[in-house]
Design a protein around this motif. Structure first.
Motif, PDB file in Angstrom:
ATOM      1  N   GLU A 303       0.835  -1.204   0.000  1.00 55.79           N
ATOM      2  CA  GLU A 303       0.000   0.000   0.000  1.00 55.79           C
ATOM      3  C   GLU A 303       0.870   1.255   0.000  1.00 55.79           C
ATOM      4  N   LEU A 304       1.939   1.220   0.809  1.00 57.79           N
ATOM      5  CA  LEU A 304       2.867   2.346   0.837  1.00 57.79           C
ATOM      6  C   LEU A 304       3.558   2.512  -0.515  1.00 57.79           C
ATOM      7  N   GLY A 305       3.789   1.403  -1.202  1.00 60.89           N
ATOM      8  CA  GLY A 305       4.420   1.460  -2.515  1.00 60.89           C
ATOM      9  C   GLY A 305       3.571   2.239  -3.515  1.00 60.89           C
ATOM     10  N   PHE A 306       2.252   2.039  -3.478  1.00 57.66           N
ATOM     11  CA  PHE A 306       1.378   2.787  -4.377  1.00 57.66           C
ATOM     12  C   PHE A 306       1.381   4.268  -4.009  1.00 57.66           C
ATOM     13  N   LEU A 307       1.374   4.547  -2.724  1.00 57.54           N
ATOM     14  CA  LEU A 307       1.418   5.934  -2.277  1.00 57.54           C
ATOM     15  C   LEU A 307       2.713   6.609  -2.723  1.00 57.54           C
ATOM     16  N   GLN A 308       3.827   5.875  -2.634  1.00 59.28           N
ATOM     17  CA  GLN A 308       5.111   6.411  -3.081  1.00 59.28           C
ATOM     18  C   GLN A 308       5.111   6.646  -4.584  1.00 59.28           C
ATOM     19  N   THR A 309       4.416   5.788  -5.334  1.00 63.05           N
ATOM     20  CA  THR A 309       4.300   5.970  -6.785  1.00 63.05           C
ATOM     21  C   THR A 309       3.611   7.286  -7.109  1.00 63.05           C
ATOM     22  N   LEU A 310       2.552   7.603  -6.373  1.00 69.63           N
ATOM     23  CA  LEU A 310       1.854   8.874  -6.589  1.00 69.63           C
ATOM     24  C   LEU A 310       2.769  10.052  -6.271  1.00 69.63           C
ATOM     25  N   ALA A 311       3.496   9.954  -5.148  1.00 67.27           N
ATOM     26  CA  ALA A 311       4.395  11.041  -4.755  1.00 67.27           C
ATOM     27  C   ALA A 311       5.497  11.237  -5.782  1.00 67.27           C
ATOM     28  N   ARG A 315       6.406  14.525  -8.198  1.00 67.21           N
ATOM     29  CA  ARG A 315       7.727  15.160  -8.125  1.00 67.21           C
ATOM     30  C   ARG A 315       8.409  15.238  -9.484  1.00 67.21           C
ATOM     31  N   ASN A 316       8.357  14.153 -10.257  1.00 66.27           N
ATOM     32  CA  ASN A 316       9.118  14.140 -11.517  1.00 66.27           C
ATOM     33  C   ASN A 316       8.247  14.099 -12.773  1.00 66.27           C
ATOM     34  N   GLY A 317       6.929  14.063 -12.598  1.00 63.68           N
ATOM     35  CA  GLY A 317       6.043  14.117 -13.758  1.00 63.68           C
ATOM     36  C   GLY A 317       5.846  12.814 -14.488  1.00 63.68           C
ATOM     37  N   GLU A 318       6.432  11.720 -13.995  1.00 68.68           N
ATOM     38  CA  GLU A 318       6.276  10.417 -14.631  1.00 68.68           C
ATOM     39  C   GLU A 318       5.836   9.395 -13.589  1.00 68.68           C
ATOM     40  N   LEU A 441     -10.773  19.544 -11.453  1.00 71.23           N
ATOM     41  CA  LEU A 441     -10.039  18.274 -11.497  1.00 71.23           C
ATOM     42  C   LEU A 441      -9.165  18.211 -12.755  1.00 71.23           C
ATOM     43  N   THR A 442      -8.243  19.145 -12.854  1.00 69.45           N
ATOM     44  CA  THR A 442      -7.322  19.187 -13.985  1.00 69.45           C
ATOM     45  C   THR A 442      -5.885  19.134 -13.479  1.00 69.45           C
ATOM     46  N   GLY A 443      -4.964  18.861 -14.394  1.00 72.72           N
ATOM     47  CA  GLY A 443      -3.547  18.816 -14.017  1.00 72.72           C
ATOM     48  C   GLY A 443      -3.275  17.738 -12.978  1.00 72.72           C
ATOM     49  N   VAL A 444      -2.503  18.109 -11.964  1.00 71.84           N
ATOM     50  CA  VAL A 444      -2.108  17.137 -10.929  1.00 71.84           C
ATOM     51  C   VAL A 444      -3.037  17.180  -9.724  1.00 71.84           C
ATOM     52  N   THR A 445      -4.112  17.996  -9.782  1.00 72.14           N
ATOM     53  CA  THR A 445      -5.018  18.113  -8.631  1.00 72.14           C
ATOM     54  C   THR A 445      -5.600  16.769  -8.201  1.00 72.14           C
ATOM     55  N   PRO A 446      -6.106  15.919  -9.108  1.00 68.70           N
ATOM     56  CA  PRO A 446      -6.641  14.625  -8.673  1.00 68.70           C
ATOM     57  C   PRO A 446      -5.594  13.760  -7.969  1.00 68.70           C
ATOM     58  N   VAL A 447      -4.363  13.753  -8.498  1.00 69.42           N
ATOM     59  CA  VAL A 447      -3.301  12.954  -7.862  1.00 69.42           C
ATOM     60  C   VAL A 447      -2.989  13.509  -6.481  1.00 69.42           C
ATOM     61  N   HIS A 448      -2.962  14.823  -6.389  1.00 66.80           N
ATOM     62  CA  HIS A 448      -2.713  15.495  -5.113  1.00 66.80           C
ATOM     63  C   HIS A 448      -3.776  15.074  -4.093  1.00 66.80           C
ATOM     64  N   MET A 449      -5.051  15.060  -4.513  1.00 63.78           N
ATOM     65  CA  MET A 449      -6.146  14.690  -3.619  1.00 63.78           C
ATOM     66  C   MET A 449      -6.058  13.224  -3.200  1.00 63.78           C
ATOM     67  N   LEU A 450      -5.734  12.333  -4.146  1.00 59.13           N
ATOM     68  CA  LEU A 450      -5.636  10.910  -3.816  1.00 59.13           C
ATOM     69  C   LEU A 450      -4.466  10.648  -2.872  1.00 59.13           C
ATOM     70  N   LEU A 451      -3.359  11.349  -3.079  1.00 56.58           N
ATOM     71  CA  LEU A 451      -2.201  11.193  -2.196  1.00 56.58           C
ATOM     72  C   LEU A 451      -2.549  11.615  -0.769  1.00 56.58           C
ATOM     73  N   GLU A 452      -3.293  12.709  -0.634  1.00 55.44           N
ATOM     74  CA  GLU A 452      -3.740  13.146   0.690  1.00 55.44           C
ATOM     75  C   GLU A 452      -4.608  12.080   1.352  1.00 55.44           C
ATOM     76  N   MET A 453      -5.485  11.469   0.566  1.00 55.04           N
ATOM     77  CA  MET A 453      -6.361  10.418   1.112  1.00 55.04           C
ATOM     78  C   MET A 453      -5.546   9.248   1.646  1.00 55.04           C
ATOM     79  N   GLY A 454      -4.526   8.841   0.875  1.00 49.48           N
ATOM     80  CA  GLY A 454      -3.688   7.719   1.313  1.00 49.48           C
ATOM     81  C   GLY A 454      -2.876   8.044   2.552  1.00 49.48           C
ATOM     82  N   LEU A 455      -2.311   9.244   2.585  1.00 51.47           N
ATOM     83  CA  LEU A 455      -1.534   9.657   3.759  1.00 51.47           C
ATOM     84  C   LEU A 455      -2.412   9.653   5.005  1.00 51.47           C
TER      85      LEU A 455
END
Length: 595
Positions: A303-311, A315-318, A441-455
């Motif tokens: 689970e932490l691995g998926f969270l790290q993937t989002l982070a 950070r690097n756009g990929e 919900l454009t750009g990195v906003t959705p990823v940002h929101m999902l990362l917050e949920m996981g944290l």
């Protein structure tokens, strides 16, 4: 001849002193070099001796006179030296070897004939593999120790304003009849003055499988008496046992980067290879790597691995998306989840007791019993669903769009924990008052929101265990739970907390340590990671009573066993030590030379 020796001693002393002064006065020097190049970089010339500084991991080194490499490292980095130096810093001298770089290999391939190209590549790879610590000749090692010892004499070097040098150890090539592997020298100080130098020699006698061929304790005492004529002797024992690490199952070794060893020390040794008595002092050395499939934290690690993937993606756009654990698409799962909420008439309490829709067959019983919570709120259940099914940024945006529309039109009234801090949780709170801020919900906003949920979810998982087991308090967790720092730093702190739990649960599940030891270990890990970066190679220490782990070691063979005979005091102290291990047999002795 004498003046040349004194001149060489001064040069060697100057090189070692400049090494220490550079690190003490400007530690940023090494950071700059490290960020530019890991190869040797010329920094300065001292007394006509070229000195090159290099960084290799945490060890800093110089090259002296082009063919001698001097490293500064902790003594416990070298098992043989650990019994003398512990974790104190020392200088280690060895032969400087040229570094084989990728460019060198490419040049070798270009100049080779096409028919021999594969052979040349193999030779280059083999050369890279073989390059490691290289010993110096016995004569060169004795010369370095002579320079070191001579330089400590106040008549040779100005020592009044400078502290004593670190102990010096020289790696030897065993070319003498005694098979010397190390020479060592350590200053002895009276107050701030250097009053003497202790000299050490380490000799290797080879391996054996016959216990009867080993030297006896009485023979070791007689060997000691040949060097010294003591009126009394002290005999101390030490041993190291491996409690956890790689295992062999059906003739197959299952490698593990996690190790737990225990070091024993005791007095009144009666025989070679005796089992440490229960009166020994015992210290655990705990090094745990995340991701071991035997660990109770393995599911949390994924689970932490998926969270790290989002982070990493932020950070690097990929983003390298993991293989989904669910066969149904993330959007369809989210729709079904929302429809279930809309069609149910269950109370909030009943909903809190039903997290079944986010369970999978991969959950193991030990994981469920130790860490899984039964009070996942809406956002946490949504995170659990999405992290097992999303495979693109589009998936994340589409799923969150469905949720926000359901909130906006009051199709669902989900419950959340009072202390939830994610952006989606704040929108849910707003929906209770019939108003929701617009979210693009454009750009990195959705990823940002999902990362917050996981944290948010994973922090609660860890808190639930640590507080539930009474291993710490919320006050001690403030550093790890802070949402005032940026998301990348929050992920780093969460990884630290995860690693802490890996350590605690390894000692709890596999070693069965009692509460008081686990509590002490938890506090030690919490304090360490407040001040240090994440590091799975770090060994955590914990003192225990031998009786707690008696069933682990009393019927096992030690990986290292040693005995030390000593006599005399201060400058007249002499020690003779025998160390047995699954590596070469080592006999060690030391004596003191007075300046």
């Amino acid at each position: 001849m004498c003046s040349k020796a004194i001149s060489s001693a001064k040069e060697f002393h100057g090189a070692l002193r400049s090494f220490l002064d550079a690190e003490r006065n400007d530690p940023r020097l090494y950071e700059v070099i490290s960020s530019i190049d890991k190869s040797f970089a010329p920094i300065c010339v001292y007394l006509f001796v070229f000195i090159f500084f290099s960084i290799d991991g945490e060890n800093v080194s110089i090259v002296f006179q082009e063919d001698i490499q001097v490293l500064k490292m902790n003594g416990d980095s070298v098992p043989v030296l650990n019994m003398f130096c512990g974790n104190h810093p020392v200088f280690i001298c060895e032969k400087a070897v040229p570094k084989v770089t990728e460019c060198d290999n490419q040049q070798m391939n270009v100049t080779s004939n096409s028919s021999d190209e594969d052979a040349d590549v193999d030779d280059a790879d083999a050369l890279q593999t073989e390059l490691g610590p290289q010993p110096l000749t016995i004569m060169k090692a004795r010369q370095l120790l002579s320079w070191y010892t001579l330089s400590q004499n106040a008549n040779v070097s100005a020592l009044d304003d400078n502290p004593a040098l670190l102990p010096l150890w020289v790696r030897c090539d065993m070319s003498d009849p005694a098979g010397t592997t190390w020479f060592g020298a350590e200053t002895v100080c009276t107050g701030n003055k250097v009053s003497g130098v202790k000299l050490y020699s380490v000799t290797c006698k080879g391996s054996t499988v016959d216990k009867g061929s080993l030297i006896t304790l009485e023979e070791l005492k007689r060997d000691h008496k040949e060097r010294h004529h003591p009126s009394s002797m002290t005999v101390k024992g030490s041993a190291r046992f491996s409690l956890f690490g790689s295992t062999v199952v059906e003739n197959t070794t299952i490698e593990s980067q996690s190790t737990v060893t225990v070091d024993f020390k005791w007095s009144h040794v009666e025989s070679i290879l005796e089992t440490p008595p229960l009166s020994s002092t015992a210290n655990l050395n705990i090094k745990v790597a995340s991701g071991d499939m035997r660990s109770p934290m393995y599911e949390m690690y994924k689970e932490l691995g998926f969270l790290q993937t989002l982070a990493d993606g932020l950070r690097n756009g990929e983003t390298e998306w993991m293989e989904p654990l669910e066969s149904v698409s993330a959007v369809n799962l989210t729709k079904a989840f929302l429809e279930e909420l809309q069609g149910t008439a269950k109370t909030l309490q009943e909903k809190a007791e039903k997290p079944a829709e986010v369970k999978t067959e991969t959950d193991t019983p030990i994981y469920n019993s130790l860490l899984e919570r039964g009070d996942l709120d809406f956002v946490e259940q949504l995170w659990a669903l999405m992290r097992k099914s999303v495979t693109s940024y589009q998936d994340i945006g589409d799923c969150l769009k469905l949720v926000i529309e359901a909130l906006k039109y009051h199709d669902i009234k989900p419950w959340i924990h009072r202390d939830s801090s994610s952006s989606l949780s704040k929108l849910i709170l707003q929906s209770y008052h019939q108003q929701i801020d617009h979210v693009s919900l454009t750009g990195v906003t959705p990823v940002h929101m999902l990362l917050e949920m996981g944290l948010d979810k994973m922090r609660k998982d860890y808190i639930n265990y640590l507080i539930g087991e009474e291993l710490t308090t919320l006050n001690h967790l403030c550093y790890y739970l802070s949402t005032e720092v940026d998301l990348q730093e929050q992920v780093i702190r969460l990884r630290k907390l995860h690693h802490l739990l890996e350590i605690i649960l390894t000692c709890s599940a596999f070693l069965g340590l009692p509460y008081d030891r686990l509590f002490l270990l938890t506090q030690s890990c919490l304090q360490h990671y407040k001040a240090h970066p994440y590091d799975e190679e770090h060994e955590f220490k914990l003192q225990i009573k031998p009786a707690l782990i008696g069933h682990f070691y009393q019927k096992e063979h030690p990986v290292v066993w040693g005995v030390e005979v000593s006599s005399g005091h201060g400058l007249r102290e002499v020690r003779t030590s025998l160390q047995l291990s699954d590596r070469p047999l080592l006999i060690m002795s030391s004596l003191t030379q007075v300046i």
